[in-house]
Design a protein around this motif. Structure first.
Motif, PDB file in Angstrom:
ATOM      1  N   LEU A 241       8.191   3.850  -1.656  1.00 46.97           N
ATOM      2  CA  LEU A 241       6.664   3.660  -2.642  1.00 46.97           C
ATOM      3  C   LEU A 241       6.689   2.044  -2.421  1.00 46.97           C
ATOM      4  O   LEU A 241       5.340   1.687  -2.446  1.00 46.97           O
ATOM      5  CB  LEU A 241       7.159   3.130  -3.823  1.00 46.97           C
ATOM      6  N   GLU A 242       7.581   1.422  -1.360  1.00 47.84           N
ATOM      7  CA  GLU A 242       7.163  -0.074  -0.998  1.00 47.84           C
ATOM      8  C   GLU A 242       6.443  -0.309   0.227  1.00 47.84           C
ATOM      9  O   GLU A 242       6.131  -0.357   0.533  1.00 47.84           O
ATOM     10  CB  GLU A 242       8.471  -0.472  -0.842  1.00 47.84           C
ATOM     11  N   LYS A 243       7.262   1.317   1.170  1.00 49.98           N
ATOM     12  CA  LYS A 243       6.260   1.049   2.184  1.00 49.98           C
ATOM     13  C   LYS A 243       4.601   0.880   1.916  1.00 49.98           C
ATOM     14  O   LYS A 243       3.874   0.972   2.549  1.00 49.98           O
ATOM     15  CB  LYS A 243       7.033   2.225   3.332  1.00 49.98           C
TER      16      LYS A 243
ATOM     17  N   CYS B 123       3.426  -1.534   1.310  1.00 47.13           N
ATOM     18  CA  CYS B 123       3.108  -2.851   2.308  1.00 47.13           C
ATOM     19  C   CYS B 123       1.817  -2.483   3.433  1.00 47.13           C
ATOM     20  O   CYS B 123       1.646  -3.331   3.944  1.00 47.13           O
ATOM     21  CB  CYS B 123       4.595  -2.898   3.392  1.00 47.13           C
ATOM     22  N   GLU B 124       2.158  -0.849   3.636  1.00 50.57           N
ATOM     23  CA  GLU B 124       0.874  -0.436   4.346  1.00 50.57           C
ATOM     24  C   GLU B 124      -0.187  -0.705   3.501  1.00 50.57           C
ATOM     25  O   GLU B 124      -1.545  -1.234   4.533  1.00 50.57           O
ATOM     26  CB  GLU B 124       0.809   0.772   4.378  1.00 50.57           C
ATOM     27  N   LYS B 125      -0.938  -0.309   2.160  1.00 52.63           N
ATOM     28  CA  LYS B 125      -1.795  -0.979   1.463  1.00 52.63           C
ATOM     29  C   LYS B 125      -2.606  -2.833   1.384  1.00 52.63           C
ATOM     30  O   LYS B 125      -3.498  -2.383   1.540  1.00 52.63           O
ATOM     31  CB  LYS B 125      -1.648  -0.646   0.225  1.00 52.63           C
TER      32      LYS B 125
ATOM     33  N   VAL C 286      -5.805  -6.705   3.960  1.00 52.66           N
ATOM     34  CA  VAL C 286      -5.360  -7.494   4.730  1.00 52.66           C
ATOM     35  C   VAL C 286      -6.520  -7.775   6.525  1.00 52.66           C
ATOM     36  O   VAL C 286      -6.868  -8.565   6.327  1.00 52.66           O
ATOM     37  CB  VAL C 286      -4.037  -8.480   5.301  1.00 52.66           C
ATOM     38  N   ALA C 287      -6.496  -6.504   7.263  1.00 51.88           N
ATOM     39  CA  ALA C 287      -7.319  -6.120   7.685  1.00 51.88           C
ATOM     40  C   ALA C 287      -9.248  -6.545   7.069  1.00 51.88           C
ATOM     41  O   ALA C 287      -9.470  -6.348   7.719  1.00 51.88           O
ATOM     42  CB  ALA C 287      -6.986  -4.326   8.561  1.00 51.88           C
ATOM     43  N   LEU C 288      -9.395  -5.982   6.182  1.00 53.10           N
ATOM     44  CA  LEU C 288     -10.393  -5.209   5.649  1.00 53.10           C
ATOM     45  C   LEU C 288     -11.112  -6.900   5.441  1.00 53.10           C
ATOM     46  O   LEU C 288     -12.250  -7.722   5.763  1.00 53.10           O
ATOM     47  CB  LEU C 288     -10.179  -5.299   4.103  1.00 53.10           C
TER      48      LEU C 288
END
Length: 436
Positions: free
Chosen positions: A370-372, A375-377, A382-384
């Motif tokens: 869930l944490e991973k 983090c990915e989201k 941030v990229a968006l």
């Protein structure tokens, strides 16, 4: 004084002597009984009363006539009352008694530890193999706690089949399989002859009757199945005041029906309330068990540490006992036994701890996943945002360039206008020079 004929009749029909001693016939809606001794005997062409086949045929005819009267009277009385029948209704009780005698007729006696036993429950158990819908009735009968004898189970089966309005269908399916019935009945029994098929056809009329039985508190094992002929015999005195008695009986029956219905409704409400209470208790119990399980994990870890310390201490003591052979042999045996017990206890604790650790590891792995995912989201977010900032900067730059280009176009248009003016002036000057 008894005669040899009556003695043989008594020996041939122990359970249905009241049907063998009389010939039953129907006169309209009434029952006529005539003693066999009053019937004239012919010498050779007709069989005598001492013939067992004649007695069995007479019994079949008597039972068929009784079944006709019982079914007809039950249907007429039920339609006149216009209500649901219960187990206390006298014509309904007599119908079950007649059906019980029909099913008992010609049964083969089975020898048991306590003697011979005749029960019609065996043939009724075959119905679930012929009609799958009857399996539910058979299972319900077997689950009733108050039934201890096969006779009681057979009586309960008849009542449930009548409530289901499938008694005629079940009886027809059973009578059509005489190869199976031959295991339970004699060849000249009612279920093996044409009279059984006639009774099964008469049972179709009972599908118009609504019956409601409560068999949990009813003692079906010890009931005595005796046919009451007084319900069907014509009596001149009984017709007087029958209308008034019928109205009183109908009112009392309705009162009993309402009381029984209220009792069933209150029992249903109590059962539902008990189920709700049980669900609340189960939820509370599950919460408590969860807390106990968490405490159990901590306790097992502490117990495992204690067992390790005790095991090391026992191993050390056993090592000392091995060095000093002068120690008592009995103490050594007890120490080994205790070591074995402690080792087994330690293994059990370790197994349980491994299970709990495995569950915890699975939970931790799920948390990490869930944490991973989070983090990915977040990285994608941030990229968006970065792309959004770049687009805003590009938009600002394009707008600035657009403004610059607009200003250049304005300057060029002004210069063009100036050139046109000068061109016009030069054209005018040339024209003047030409004129000169």
């Amino acid at each position: 004084m008894p005669t040899p004929t009556t003695d043989k009749i008594t020996q041939a029909a122990m359970e249905t002597i009241y049907l063998c001693k009389f010939r039953v016939s129907m006169d309209g809606e009434w029952l006529c009984l005539r003693e066999l001794d009053d019937i004239s005997l012919t010498p050779d062409p007709e069989p005598t009363h001492e013939d067992p086949n004649y007695l069995m045929a007479n019994e079949r005819m008597n039972l068929m006539n009784m079944a006709k009267l019982s079914i007809k009277g039950l249907i007429e009385s039920a339609l006149n009352l216009g209500r649901t029948l219960d187990s206390d209704y006298a014509p309904l009780q007599q119908f079950f008694v007649v059906m019980e005698h029909c099913l008992k007729h010609g049964l083969k006696a089975k020898k048991t530890f306590l003697g011979q036993n005749k029960s019609f429950w065996g043939p009724l158990e075959l119905v679930e193999k012929l009609v799958p819908e009857a399996a539910e009735i058979t299972a319900s009968v077997k689950d009733l706690p108050g039934l201890k004898t096969p006779v009681g189970r057979g009586r309960a089966w008849l009542r449930l089949a009548l409530m289901q309005k499938k008694l005629s269908e079940y009886m027809k399916a059973l009578i059509n399989r005489k190869d199976l019935l031959s295991e339970f009945y004699e060849p000249n029994a009612l279920m093996m002859e044409e009279e059984g098929a006639i009774i099964a056809g008469l049972l179709v009329g009972l599908n118009v009757i609504d019956a409601n039985f409560c068999m949990k508190g009813e003692d079906l094992d010890s009931q005595v199945g005796v046919i009451d002929f007084s319900m069907y015999l014509k009596d001149g005195n009984s017709t007087k005041g029958s209308e008034g008695d019928g109205q009183i009986t109908a009112i009392l029956d309705q009162k009993n029906y309402v009381e029984e219905l209220n009792r069933h409704l209150s029992a249903t409400v109590n059962n539902l309330q008990a189920k709700v209470d049980a669900l609340e208790k189960s939820n509370t119990k599950l919460t408590e068990e969860l807390a106990v399980a968490n405490n159990r994990i901590i306790t097992l870890q502490e117990e495992m540490e204690r067992v390790k310390e005790e095991s090391s201490y026992i191993l050390e003591s056993n090592r000392k006992v091995g060095l000093y052979r002068t120690a008592d042999g009995q103490a050594l045996t007890e120490a080994r036994k205790q070591l074995k017990e402690e080792t087994q206890l330690r293994l059990d604790v370790e197994k349980e701890l491994e299970v709990q650790i495995g569950m915890r590891q699975e939970m931790e792995l799920a948390m990490k996943m869930l944490e991973k995912d989070v983090c990915e989201k977040q990285d994608a977010l941030v990229a968006l945002r970065q792309q959004l900032d770049d687009l805003r900067a590009l938009k600002h730059e394009l707008s600035f360039k657009l403004q610059s280009s607009d200003m250049g176009v304005k300057q060029k248009s002004e210069l063009n206008s100036r050139l046109e003016e000068k061109t016009n002036q030069m054209a005018a000057t040339i024209k003047q020079l030409e004129q000169r």
